[in-house]
Design an enzyme around this catalytic site. Structure first.
Site, PDB file in Angstrom:
ATOM      1  N   HIS A   8     -33.264 -23.150  14.635  1.00 31.35           N
ATOM      2  CA  HIS A   8     -32.150 -23.374  15.567  1.00 31.35           C
ATOM      3  C   HIS A   8     -31.375 -24.610  15.110  1.00 31.35           C
ATOM      4  CE1 HIS A   8     -29.930 -24.235  19.228  1.00 31.35           C
ATOM      5  NE2 HIS A   8     -30.304 -23.057  19.726  1.00 31.35           N
ATOM      6  N   SER A  65     -26.566 -17.889  19.763  1.00 34.76           N
ATOM      7  CA  SER A  65     -27.214 -17.936  21.077  1.00 34.76           C
ATOM      8  C   SER A  65     -26.369 -18.756  22.043  1.00 34.76           C
ATOM      9  CB  SER A  65     -28.619 -18.524  20.989  1.00 34.76           C
ATOM     10  OG  SER A  65     -28.569 -19.882  20.640  1.00 34.76           O
ATOM     11  N   GLU A 145     -33.213 -13.735  26.867  1.00 36.96           N
ATOM     12  CA  GLU A 145     -34.394 -14.579  26.680  1.00 36.96           C
ATOM     13  C   GLU A 145     -35.042 -14.913  28.019  1.00 36.96           C
ATOM     14  OE1 GLU A 145     -33.616 -18.180  24.497  1.00 36.96           O
ATOM     15  OE2 GLU A 145     -35.703 -18.831  24.567  1.00 36.96           O
ATOM     16  N   GLU A 151     -37.101 -22.989  34.707  1.00 38.83           N
ATOM     17  CA  GLU A 151     -35.736 -22.917  34.167  1.00 38.83           C
ATOM     18  C   GLU A 151     -34.933 -21.758  34.732  1.00 38.83           C
ATOM     19  OE1 GLU A 151     -35.677 -23.358  29.862  1.00 38.83           O
ATOM     20  OE2 GLU A 151     -37.286 -24.814  29.989  1.00 38.83           O
ATOM     21  N   ASP A 178     -39.798 -16.178  23.470  1.00 44.56           N
ATOM     22  CA  ASP A 178     -39.917 -17.558  22.994  1.00 44.56           C
ATOM     23  C   ASP A 178     -41.346 -18.011  23.321  1.00 44.56           C
ATOM     24  OD1 ASP A 178     -40.033 -20.436  23.198  1.00 44.56           O
ATOM     25  OD2 ASP A 178     -37.845 -20.520  23.323  1.00 44.56           O
ATOM     26  N   HIS A 181     -41.983 -20.457  26.296  1.00 45.17           N
ATOM     27  CA  HIS A 181     -41.969 -19.858  27.642  1.00 45.17           C
ATOM     28  C   HIS A 181     -43.166 -18.930  27.832  1.00 45.17           C
ATOM     29  CE1 HIS A 181     -38.031 -21.541  28.214  1.00 45.17           C
ATOM     30  NE2 HIS A 181     -37.549 -20.895  27.174  1.00 45.17           N
ATOM     31  N   HIS A 204     -38.081 -16.702  19.276  1.00 47.19           N
ATOM     32  CA  HIS A 204     -38.107 -18.159  19.132  1.00 47.19           C
ATOM     33  C   HIS A 204     -39.544 -18.630  18.969  1.00 47.19           C
ATOM     34  CE1 HIS A 204     -33.988 -19.274  21.088  1.00 47.19           C
ATOM     35  NE2 HIS A 204     -33.901 -19.061  19.793  1.00 47.19           N
ATOM     36  N   ARG A 210     -42.324 -28.289  22.730  1.00 52.00           N
ATOM     37  CA  ARG A 210     -41.003 -28.142  22.095  1.00 52.00           C
ATOM     38  C   ARG A 210     -40.880 -28.960  20.813  1.00 52.00           C
ATOM     39  NH1 ARG A 210     -38.239 -23.733  23.421  1.00 52.00           N
ATOM     40  NH2 ARG A 210     -37.293 -23.723  25.480  1.00 52.00           N
ATOM     41  N   GLU A 239     -37.563 -23.305  17.180  1.00 50.59           N
ATOM     42  CA  GLU A 239     -36.740 -24.060  18.124  1.00 50.59           C
ATOM     43  C   GLU A 239     -37.500 -25.356  18.408  1.00 50.59           C
ATOM     44  OE1 GLU A 239     -33.920 -22.350  21.657  1.00 50.59           O
ATOM     45  OE2 GLU A 239     -36.035 -22.063  21.870  1.00 50.59           O
TER      46      GLU A 239
HETATM   47 MN    MN Z   1     -35.827 -20.395  23.236  1.00 51.82          MN
END
Ligand code: MN
Length: 284
Positions: A8, A65, A145, A151, A178, A181, A204, A210, A239
């Site tokens: 990303h 994205s 996604e 979120e 992802d 998540h 992802h 992260r 990412e």
């Molecule tokens: Mn993502």
């Protein structure tokens, strides 16, 4: 199609400018990456011919994205959401992208405080069906996604996303999974990949914090064994939010550096993911 590893763009900069792209694209190529995901929140700011030439010169494929702005939620104003994604889709196509994904159905951090309603899902279908149709004309895939419960309240799991894709009813729509998540919402990351199967061709790859892939608590062997098991042959895009625009950092609750610098991700993280892909037979 063979599995490709990408990154990303937020590893390098918060917005795609000529200067930032000239730093990112050659660097991505130097580390063996084949894809760069370009944020398309403000597509009109991208110098498309410049980007195309730069990407071609370094043999990097682009993907796109976005997330929706707070005032263009698909659940509340489907026409505004549709037009926002359509505009990004045209730029994505002009850049040479075959995939536009991300939170194409909502804004990051937007929650009603209640479970998703039938009316909300119907409005997402109304917003995204014409986008999927235009993507099909352009030979592109449209990804949705699912994000963790903090979120969004709308799509948290692969199974929920598949049900919504069925309602949109377009074969070129995909579940944009992802691992960050999934680590919160799925009954194991491998399980999430098995649920989505061939309907998740673009993924992802993100660590539990992260940060640098391989340094957190994600069970990467489980993840890659599942990808091998479903015959995955798409794009795995890392990412790692080293550089984010302030509003996105706020929506994602990124309050501290997730890596020492981008080189920690490019050196340690990228080689970890290449190693896993090789180990599980996804790449040669
Ligand atoms: Mn993502």
């Amino acid at each position: 199609m063979a599995t490709r590893i990408g990154m990303h763009f937020s590893l390098w900069a918060s917005a795609w400018t000529r200067e930032a792209a000239e730093q990112a694209v050659p660097e991505a190529a130097r580390y063996g990456l084949e894809v760069i995901e370009i944020p398309l929140l403000a597509p009109e700011t991208i110098d498309v011919p410049h980007a195309r030439d730069l990407l071609a010169a370094h043999k990097i494929s682009p993907s796109g994205s976005l997330c929706l702005p707070d005032d263009k939620l698909a659940t509340k104003d489907p026409a505004a959401a549709r037009d926002f994604v359509l505009r990004a889709l045209e730029t994505a196509h002009a850049l040479g992208c075959k995939f536009l994904g991300g939170v194409t159905y909502s804004a990051l951090g937007y929650k009603t405080g209640k479970a998703p309603t039938e009316a909300e899902y119907e409005n997402i279908v109304v917003a995204l069906r014409p986008v999927a149709k235009r993507a099909e004309e352009l030979g592109m895939l449209l990804g949705l996604e699912p994000c963790n419960r903090y979120e969004t309240h709308l799509l948290n799991t692969a199974a929920q996303s598949l049900a919504l894709l069925d309602r949109i009813g377009a074969p070129n729509t995909t579940v944009h999974l992802d691992t960050y998540h999934m680590n919160i919402e799925e009954k194991g990351i491998g399980h999430g990949f098995r649920v989505a199967g061939a309907r998740a061709p673009y993924i992802h790859i993100s660590e539990s914090d992260r940060g640098v892939p391989g340094t957190g608590t994600i069970d990467w062997d489980d993840a890659f064994a599942a990808l091998a098991g479903i015959g995955f042959a798409g794009d795995l895009v890392i990412e790692s939010f080293v550089t984010l625009p302030p509003e996105i950092a706020s929506a994602l609750c990124v309050w501290r550096p997730v890596a020492k610098d981008r080189y920690e991700v490019l050196e340690q993280g990228v080689s970890t993911i290449f190693g896993l892909a090789r180990k599980h037979g996804l790449t040669g």
